[in-house]
Design a protein around this motif. Structure first.
Motif, PDB file in Angstrom:
ATOM      1  N   TRP A  92       8.411  26.327  66.673  1.00 50.76           N
ATOM      2  CA  TRP A  92       9.711  25.838  67.107  1.00 50.76           C
ATOM      3  C   TRP A  92      10.105  26.522  68.413  1.00 50.76           C
ATOM      4  CZ3 TRP A  92       9.011  26.755  61.731  1.00 50.76           C
ATOM      5  CH2 TRP A  92       9.047  25.594  60.945  1.00 50.76           C
ATOM      6  N   GLU A  93      10.976  25.833  69.158  1.00 50.75           N
ATOM      7  CA  GLU A  93      11.476  26.365  70.436  1.00 50.75           C
ATOM      8  C   GLU A  93      12.367  27.581  70.200  1.00 50.75           C
ATOM      9  OE1 GLU A  93      10.935  24.763  73.527  1.00 50.75           O
ATOM     10  OE2 GLU A  93       9.509  23.578  72.351  1.00 50.75           O
ATOM     11  N   ASP A  94      12.590  28.360  71.249  1.00 54.26           N
ATOM     12  CA  ASP A  94      13.553  29.469  71.195  1.00 54.26           C
ATOM     13  C   ASP A  94      14.930  28.928  70.770  1.00 54.26           C
ATOM     14  OD1 ASP A  94      11.432  30.678  72.440  1.00 54.26           O
ATOM     15  OD2 ASP A  94      12.525  31.282  74.240  1.00 54.26           O
ATOM     16  N   ASP A  95      15.700  29.749  70.075  1.00 54.31           N
ATOM     17  CA  ASP A  95      17.111  29.460  69.752  1.00 54.31           C
ATOM     18  C   ASP A  95      17.315  28.156  68.953  1.00 54.31           C
ATOM     19  OD1 ASP A  95      17.343  31.617  71.469  1.00 54.31           O
ATOM     20  OD2 ASP A  95      18.160  30.454  73.133  1.00 54.31           O
ATOM     21  N   SER A  96      16.333  27.786  68.112  1.00 57.75           N
ATOM     22  CA  SER A  96      16.431  26.515  67.378  1.00 57.75           C
ATOM     23  C   SER A  96      17.340  26.590  66.156  1.00 57.75           C
ATOM     24  CB  SER A  96      15.047  26.072  66.887  1.00 57.75           C
ATOM     25  OG  SER A  96      14.182  25.816  67.959  1.00 57.75           O
ATOM     26  N   VAL A 122      13.172  32.343  67.347  1.00 55.09           N
ATOM     27  CA  VAL A 122      13.606  30.966  67.059  1.00 55.09           C
ATOM     28  C   VAL A 122      15.074  30.885  66.645  1.00 55.09           C
ATOM     29  CG1 VAL A 122      11.263  30.198  66.500  1.00 55.09           C
ATOM     30  CG2 VAL A 122      12.782  30.977  64.641  1.00 55.09           C
ATOM     31  N   ARG A 124      19.118  31.660  67.489  1.00 56.28           N
ATOM     32  CA  ARG A 124      20.007  31.786  68.666  1.00 56.28           C
ATOM     33  C   ARG A 124      20.534  33.212  68.780  1.00 56.28           C
ATOM     34  NH1 ARG A 124      24.790  32.708  66.515  1.00 56.28           N
ATOM     35  NH2 ARG A 124      25.390  31.653  64.599  1.00 56.28           N
TER      36      ARG A 124
END
Ligand SMILES: C[S@@+](CC[C@H](N)C(=O)[O-])C[C@H]1O[C@@H](n2cnc3c(N)ncnc32)[C@H](O)[C@@H]1O
Length: 255
Positions: A92-96, A122, A124
């Protein structure tokens, strides 16, 4: 691989404890309705299911490297985004997410620093990263009883109580701070589970799940019977239904 087993076999061995532990971890982590949450090392999904109940369908993701567990978790939590992946490389993307939780997994990660850093990545900024592991030494009666029995017969048998990593709140606290999490807090979460009789406890050990199951699978049938007898004696030779308790070490921090 000790977790390449069907979900229902895991349920009879450890899942019966995980189901009791999940609401306790959710409460400790302070997961609130509406949050987006990921369950890292989800197994067949006991925590994933509870997270869906807590935050709502469509807000839960989960990952586990075991294919049969991923299949089971997808069946049990159809609204969750369940991926086959290890903690060390979360897809998953950063801060998901608002929170990343991991139940009974940190001690099994190949590289716990990398795995918990990924959980932090992942989530925030100021999101929650929380986990728990069994307090193996004294407070997990099922595994304590098994390894005591095994070691009475074989002094070279491994012992999760003294060899497993991340089995104290101090070790978890240190790991959480080391990967840069803040406002770290720890606690102990205790649960209990009931067995209909001794065979209800013994049979799942023969499924090959986790370190105890793997150890037992390497023994011949006579040695296995000896471990069974020792465990029976160690638990006071229960004749009917009985209950065992287990305590987990929990840790929570902010990204
Ligand atoms: C004791 S089970 C816990 C499963 C579930 N979270 C529960 O509460 O019952 C340990 C889980 O960790 C998973 N696991 C092992 N290595 C892992 C890793 N590097 N990253 C993520 N999960 C891992 C296993 O496949 C297994 O599902």
């Amino acid at each position: 691989m000790s977790f390449a087993v069907a979900g229902d076999k895991y349920d009879r061995f450890m899942g019966r404890y995980s189901r009791e532990l999940s609401p306790r971890l959710i409460e400790f982590a302070r997961v609130e309705p509406g949050m987006a949450v990921v369950d890292v090392g989800c197994g067949p999904g006991p925590l994933t299911e509870r997270l869906v109940e807590r935050v709502g369908a469509g807000s839960v993701a989960a990952a586990d490297p075991s294919e049969p567990f991923v299949t089971a978790a997808r069946e049990r939590a159809p609204s969750a985004d369940v991926r086959q992946a290890a903690a060390e490389e979360l897809p998953w993307e950063d801060d998901s997410f608002d929170a990343a939780l991991s139940q009974l997994v940190v001690n099994f990660m190949r590289d716990a620093d990398a795995g918990v850093s990924e959980m932090r990545r992942v989530v925030r900024p100021d999101g929650v990263v929380a986990a728990c592991t069994w307090s193996y030494a004294d407070d997990m009666q099922m595994l304590r009883g098994f390894w005591d029995a095994a070691r009475r017969l074989d002094s070279g048998a491994p012992d999760e109580g003294s060899q497993m990593r991340y089995r104290t709140v101090e070790e978890l606290d240190e790991l959480w701070r080391r990967v840069g999490l803040t406002e770290v807090e720890t606690d102990h979460l205790s649960v209990e589970t009931g067995y209909t009789d001794f065979d209800d406890l013994w049979e799942p050990f023969t499924y090959g799940v986790g370190p105890a199951g793997v150890y037992l699978a390497k023994l011949d049938s006579e040695q296995r019977d000896q471990v069974r007898t020792e465990l029976f004696k160690g638990l006071g030779e229960p004749t009917g239904a009985f209950t065992l308790t287990a305590t987990a070490c929990a840790v929570r921090g902010l990204a």
